[in-house]
Design a protein around this motif. Structure first.
Motif, PDB file in Angstrom:
ATOM      1  N   GLU A  31      60.915  70.763 -22.125  1.00  0.00           N
ATOM      2  CA  GLU A  31      60.553  70.259 -20.950  1.00  0.00           C
ATOM      3  C   GLU A  31      62.070  69.730 -20.389  1.00  0.00           C
ATOM      4  OE1 GLU A  31      57.765  67.029 -21.047  1.00  0.00           O
ATOM      5  OE2 GLU A  31      56.365  68.457 -22.013  1.00  0.00           O
ATOM      6  N   GLN A  32      62.944  69.186 -20.924  1.00  0.00           N
ATOM      7  CA  GLN A  32      64.265  68.688 -20.635  1.00  0.00           C
ATOM      8  C   GLN A  32      64.985  69.978 -20.258  1.00  0.00           C
ATOM      9  OE1 GLN A  32      64.416  65.582 -19.731  1.00  0.00           O
ATOM     10  NE2 GLN A  32      62.684  65.182 -20.487  1.00  0.00           N
ATOM     11  N   GLU A  33      65.076  70.973 -21.107  1.00  0.00           N
ATOM     12  CA  GLU A  33      65.876  72.088 -20.835  1.00  0.00           C
ATOM     13  C   GLU A  33      65.366  72.713 -19.589  1.00  0.00           C
ATOM     14  OE1 GLU A  33      66.282  76.543 -22.738  1.00  0.00           O
ATOM     15  OE2 GLU A  33      65.816  74.908 -23.941  1.00  0.00           O
ATOM     16  N   GLU A  34      64.075  72.808 -19.247  1.00  0.00           N
ATOM     17  CA  GLU A  34      63.582  73.502 -18.101  1.00  0.00           C
ATOM     18  C   GLU A  34      63.836  72.592 -17.028  1.00  0.00           C
ATOM     19  OE1 GLU A  34      59.367  74.192 -18.509  1.00  0.00           O
ATOM     20  OE2 GLU A  34      59.693  76.138 -19.622  1.00  0.00           O
ATOM     21  N   ALA A  35      64.157  71.478 -17.227  1.00  0.00           N
ATOM     22  CA  ALA A  35      64.641  70.673 -15.987  1.00  0.00           C
ATOM     23  C   ALA A  35      66.221  70.655 -15.917  1.00  0.00           C
ATOM     24  CB  ALA A  35      64.154  69.298 -16.262  1.00  0.00           C
ATOM     25  N   GLY A  36      66.908  71.180 -16.575  1.00  0.00           N
ATOM     26  CA  GLY A  36      68.188  71.425 -16.661  1.00  0.00           C
ATOM     27  C   GLY A  36      69.096  70.128 -17.287  1.00  0.00           C
ATOM     28  N   GLU A  37      67.985  69.399 -18.164  1.00  0.00           N
ATOM     29  CA  GLU A  37      68.790  68.167 -18.838  1.00  0.00           C
ATOM     30  C   GLU A  37      69.054  68.663 -20.107  1.00  0.00           C
ATOM     31  OE1 GLU A  37      69.521  65.416 -17.374  1.00  0.00           O
ATOM     32  OE2 GLU A  37      68.548  65.669 -15.502  1.00  0.00           O
ATOM     33  N   PHE A  38      70.179  69.403 -20.255  1.00  0.00           N
ATOM     34  CA  PHE A  38      70.340  70.027 -21.536  1.00  0.00           C
ATOM     35  C   PHE A  38      70.850  68.981 -22.534  1.00  0.00           C
ATOM     36  CE2 PHE A  38      71.716  73.484 -18.366  1.00  0.00           C
ATOM     37  CZ  PHE A  38      70.692  73.941 -18.457  1.00  0.00           C
TER      38      PHE A  38
END
Length: 513
Positions: A31-38
């Motif tokens: 979920e965080q990856e999809e929001a660009g919060e790597f």
């Protein structure tokens, strides 16, 4: 991501078996990856993995959980490696993702296999290996699963990205047009934002190449939609990408104040996220803006910074593009030797990674910027490389550049032949002059015929690219409608059948200068 939120996420997945917990943690990280919060995604996975290059701890997990952790770590390694310009990160990511795909295949989980292959294709395109990315995505589209499922949508939009990067804009347009109904049904704002952004970019590129104001108008609408969905998804990175794309559009339209406003926003987003790779890409766009404004010193300074940053990572195609920008700036500053070195590096690098399009453009740029300094046989070799590498391009502007470069080579060769002839006359005796073959007087007549032939080819290419519209073809050739009509009716009556009647068009919401 705030530490308090991470703790809450960790607490929410603390129950269950070790393997169930790992799968739940991977879902939260995704979920965080999809929001660009790597970085937030990496912190969530810290129980299993800490940094790029480190193998995740998967001992004690069942096969499904192992595969999930490997996939998530592999995908994040690719994204973080891109953001931080970590050399070798894409190969590390590919190895981890491939290992996860093999496990998912053994488990018969086709949807997870598809997810892994889409992530694997991302690594390929970051490296400039577009053919490998294309094949990998086609494998996903050939899988027997939900036609409107998440992974099919990802594969479709990424396939369009590959075609766009390969300058096959009409193929990219076809994919977007056919996929549009599927994306309208999706509730995933990140997916929808990426779709609208890529669709807008294809429309922008086609609109600029073919002088289609209707495409430019549609691109602006699609960019607005992309921004809306990325805001809903909280995806700051892709909001920056949209701003960069808008900046480039306004550069091409000659609206430089608007262009720099958008480029400022794009770079501010990249800096706030500490994404060096993205900042370097945006710097390359800024350098192109300064080239268009004829501020060559500023373009050279910024493009050099872009090259230095991209050199540290695995974005080889982006590095090749930045080197072409830098070489162009150097050439226009009169630093021709340095320019040739930069452009040759771009060409070689693009060839090494299989990025034919970037290599072809580098070869074209060498001819355009440095033709007078390069031997005729070398010019012809650069042209051959450009022609072969850009054979699949559907960019009308590229075809025009090929024709213009052919004329440059012809003119350069003729000028050198005439110069050599004059030198022989001035240094030789009267008897020697009489012994010169009669053909030495032919180049001027031959040049006139060749120029007319190339002129016809350029006009035919412009008319074909613009759907037969004399108005748009004239604009792309840099002449007036009346001028092109005069040429057609005078020197090229054989091309009159290629034109179509002028059709009235609605007023554009944005006009060319």
């Amino acid at each position: 991501m705030e530490l308090q939120k991470i703790v809450l996420l960790e607490n929410s997945v603390s129950a269950g078996t070790t393997s169930e917990r790992a799968i739940a943690v991977c879902a939260q990280a995704k979920e965080q990856e999809e929001a660009g919060e790597f970085e937030a995604a990496r912190e969530i996975l810290s129980e299993y993995w800490h940094r790029v290059g480190e193998r995740p701890q998967i001992e004690g997990l069942d096969l499904s959980a192992r595969a999930d952790v490997l996939l998530r770590v592999g995908s994040l390694s690719g994204w973080i490696g891109s953001a931080k310009q970590i050399s070798g990160a894409q190969e590390i990511a590919k190895d981890l993702i491939t290992e996860s795909i093999e496990l998912f295949e053994n488990l018969g989980l086709s949807e997870k296999v598809a997810e892994g292959r889409v992530d694997l294709a991302n690594c390929y395109w970051r490296q400039g290996a577009y053919d490998e990315a294309r094949v990998t995505l086609q494998q996903v589209l050939d899988l027997p699963f939900d036609q409107s499922g998440e992974q099919r949508l990802r594969a479709l939009v990424n396939s369009a990205v590959i075609e766009k990067l390969s300058l096959r804009y009409h193929e990219a347009l076809r994919i977007h047009t056919e996929a549009a109904p599927l994306f309208r049904e999706s509730t995933n704002h990140a997916f929808r934002g990426k779709f609208h952004n890529e669709f807008a970019t294809v429309l922008k590129n086609l609109g600029l190449a073919e002088q289609r104001e209707d495409y430019i108008d549609r691109a602006l609408v699609e960019y607005a939609a992309a921004s809306f969905h990325f805001e809903q998804a909280g995806h700051k990175r892709f909001l920056g990408v949209v701003e960069n794309n808008l900046g480039f559009l306004y550069v091409r339209l000659g609206k430089f104040d608007d262009a720099h406003t958008h480029l400022n926003r794009a770079r501010a987003a990249a800096v706030s996220l500490k994404d060096r790779g993205l900042a370097a890409q945006f710097d390359d766009t800024r350098a192109r803006a300064f080239l268009a404004q004829k501020q060559h010193a500023e373009a050279e300074r910024i493009s050099l910074a872009s090259v230095r940053a991209l050199r540290e990572g695995d974005h080889q195609s982006l590095l090749a593009e930045a080197l072409t920008t830098h070489g162009t700036a150097l050439a226009r500053l009169g630093r021709t030797k340095d320019a040739l070195v930069a452009l040759e590096r771009s060409l070689t690098l693009a060839q090494q990674v299989g990025d034919r399009e970037s290599g072809g453009i580098a070869a074209l740029t060498i001819i355009e910027e440095l033709a007078s300094l390069i031997p005729s046989n070398s010019l012809r070799e650069y042209y051959r490389m450009a022609e072969v590498n850009l054979a699949r391009s559907q960019h009308a502007g590229i075809q025009l550049r090929l024709g213009q470069c052919a004329r440059l080579i012809l003119a350069a060769e003729t000028s050198r032949e005439e110069g050599a002839h004059e030198t022989r006359i001035q240094s030789g005796t009267h008897a020697e002059q009489e012994e010169l073959p009669a053909t030495v007087k032919l180049p001027s007549a031959s040049l006139e015929e060749e120029v007319r032939r190339y002129e016809g080819q350029l006009i035919k290419q412009a008319l074909d690219a613009c759907g037969g519209s004399v108005t748009r073809a004239a604009r792309s050739l840099g002449i007036t409608h009346q001028g092109l009509a005069f040429i057609l009716n005078g020197r090229h009556k054989d091309l009159l059948s290629a034109r179509t009647p002028i059709k009235p068009r609605r007023r554009s919401i944005i006009r060319y200068r």
